[in-house]
Design a protein around this motif. Structure first.
Motif, PDB file in Angstrom:
ATOM      1  N   LEU A  56     -23.359  49.635  36.289  1.00  0.00           N
ATOM      2  CA  LEU A  56     -23.533  49.013  34.980  1.00  0.00           C
ATOM      3  C   LEU A  56     -23.812  50.091  33.946  1.00  0.00           C
ATOM      4  N   GLN A  57     -23.005  50.147  32.900  1.00  0.00           N
ATOM      5  CA  GLN A  57     -23.234  51.103  31.814  1.00  0.00           C
ATOM      6  C   GLN A  57     -23.778  50.351  30.614  1.00  0.00           C
ATOM      7  N   LEU A  58     -24.869  50.863  30.052  1.00  0.00           N
ATOM      8  CA  LEU A  58     -25.475  50.287  28.855  1.00  0.00           C
ATOM      9  C   LEU A  58     -25.495  51.357  27.771  1.00  0.00           C
ATOM     10  N   THR A  59     -24.971  51.009  26.589  1.00  0.00           N
ATOM     11  CA  THR A  59     -24.825  51.972  25.500  1.00  0.00           C
ATOM     12  C   THR A  59     -25.442  51.420  24.219  1.00  0.00           C
ATOM     13  N   ARG A  60     -26.169  52.276  23.521  1.00  0.00           N
ATOM     14  CA  ARG A  60     -26.776  51.875  22.240  1.00  0.00           C
ATOM     15  C   ARG A  60     -25.688  51.371  21.291  1.00  0.00           C
ATOM     16  N   GLY A  61     -25.947  50.239  20.634  1.00  0.00           N
ATOM     17  CA  GLY A  61     -24.986  49.644  19.712  1.00  0.00           C
ATOM     18  C   GLY A  61     -24.083  48.612  20.365  1.00  0.00           C
ATOM     19  N   GLU A  62     -24.077  48.562  21.687  1.00  0.00           N
ATOM     20  CA  GLU A  62     -23.228  47.629  22.438  1.00  0.00           C
ATOM     21  C   GLU A  62     -23.850  46.227  22.425  1.00  0.00           C
ATOM     22  N   ALA A 106     -37.779  58.261  36.019  1.00  0.00           N
ATOM     23  CA  ALA A 106     -38.608  57.400  35.163  1.00  0.00           C
ATOM     24  C   ALA A 106     -37.773  56.169  34.802  1.00  0.00           C
ATOM     25  N   PRO A 107     -38.438  55.062  34.504  1.00  0.00           N
ATOM     26  CA  PRO A 107     -37.686  53.860  34.121  1.00  0.00           C
ATOM     27  C   PRO A 107     -37.127  53.979  32.706  1.00  0.00           C
ATOM     28  N   TYR A 108     -36.205  53.075  32.385  1.00  0.00           N
ATOM     29  CA  TYR A 108     -35.600  53.008  31.059  1.00  0.00           C
ATOM     30  C   TYR A 108     -36.047  51.728  30.371  1.00  0.00           C
ATOM     31  N   ARG A 109     -36.238  51.822  29.062  1.00  0.00           N
ATOM     32  CA  ARG A 109     -36.550  50.637  28.255  1.00  0.00           C
ATOM     33  C   ARG A 109     -35.395  50.425  27.289  1.00  0.00           C
ATOM     34  N   ILE A 117     -27.804  46.281  21.721  1.00  0.00           N
ATOM     35  CA  ILE A 117     -28.761  47.278  22.215  1.00  0.00           C
ATOM     36  C   ILE A 117     -29.166  48.161  21.044  1.00  0.00           C
ATOM     37  N   ASP A 118     -30.432  48.050  20.668  1.00  0.00           N
ATOM     38  CA  ASP A 118     -30.978  48.770  19.517  1.00  0.00           C
ATOM     39  C   ASP A 118     -31.438  50.174  19.910  1.00  0.00           C
ATOM     40  N   SER A 119     -32.065  50.291  21.082  1.00  0.00           N
ATOM     41  CA  SER A 119     -32.504  51.607  21.540  1.00  0.00           C
ATOM     42  C   SER A 119     -32.602  51.634  23.056  1.00  0.00           C
ATOM     43  N   ILE A 120     -32.456  52.842  23.602  1.00  0.00           N
ATOM     44  CA  ILE A 120     -32.610  53.093  25.038  1.00  0.00           C
ATOM     45  C   ILE A 120     -33.508  54.320  25.150  1.00  0.00           C
ATOM     46  N   ARG A 121     -34.601  54.159  25.888  1.00  0.00           N
ATOM     47  CA  ARG A 121     -35.527  55.283  26.071  1.00  0.00           C
ATOM     48  C   ARG A 121     -36.001  55.324  27.513  1.00  0.00           C
ATOM     49  N   LEU A 134     -32.140  57.941  24.399  1.00  0.00           N
ATOM     50  CA  LEU A 134     -30.840  58.148  25.028  1.00  0.00           C
ATOM     51  C   LEU A 134     -29.772  57.323  24.336  1.00  0.00           C
ATOM     52  N   LYS A 135     -28.528  57.803  24.410  1.00  0.00           N
ATOM     53  CA  LYS A 135     -27.412  57.061  23.832  1.00  0.00           C
ATOM     54  C   LYS A 135     -26.907  56.004  24.807  1.00  0.00           C
TER      55      LYS A 135
END
Length: 168
Positions: A56-62, A106-109, A117-121, A134-135
């Protein structure tokens, strides 16, 4: 093994997650050396294409469908928790999706604005403090034997058919 009995085996979750990290390294072409016992090297696993398809790929703005993402994570072997504190877990609270990938340090939020998707950290699970913005991230399966809706539906149809054949 006698018929009618189910055999349970204790599994080492950390060992399985290490195997998944190796599969990811092999898939992405990372430099790695794999040392394994013969029994591990000859173990039958699903084809690597299945592993790749379930990534699964998750991208900011998607734009994403949270229900679909929750289902995918479950089918990929992720366990839903109130808070993530170990690999192979995810948590959903409102518009915040936390994922601790099977190979992650580390986990991702993932924070959503409506369905985008507003932000990925990445973040520290103990302090909840952000580590890195992260992008995009790739979420690899957390199990070697992946669940598949189509396989479940075929199995259910066979069970119904066999059961119907016995009731006459």
């Amino acid at each position: 093994e006698e018929e009618g009995f189910i055999r349970f085996e204790a599994k080492n979750h950390d060992q399985m997650l290490a195997r998944l990290a190796i599969l990811k390294a092999l898939r992405t072409g990372e430099d790695c050396i794999v040392v394994a016992p013969a029994s591990g090297a000859i173990r039958k696993l699903p084809p690597h294409q299945v592993f790749e398809e379930k990534t699964l790929q998750l991208t900011r703005g998607e734009e994403i469908d949270l229900e679909e993402v929750k289902e995918k994570l479950s089918f990929m072997g992720y366990e839903r928790m109130a808070l993530v504190d170990g690999r192979g877990q995810f948590s959903l609270r409102g518009s915040i999706l936390d994922i601790f990938t099977a190979d992650g340090e580390a986990p991702y939020r993932i924070e959503l604005f409506d369905t985008e998707i507003d932000s990925i950290r990445s973040f520290d699970p103990d302090t909840q403090r952000s580590i890195e913005n992260l992008k995009s991230i790739q979420v690899y399966p957390a199990e070697q034997l992946l669940k598949d809706r189509e396989i479940f539906e075929k199995a259910a149809a066979r069970i119904r058919q066999a059961y119907a054949g016995q009731i006459r």
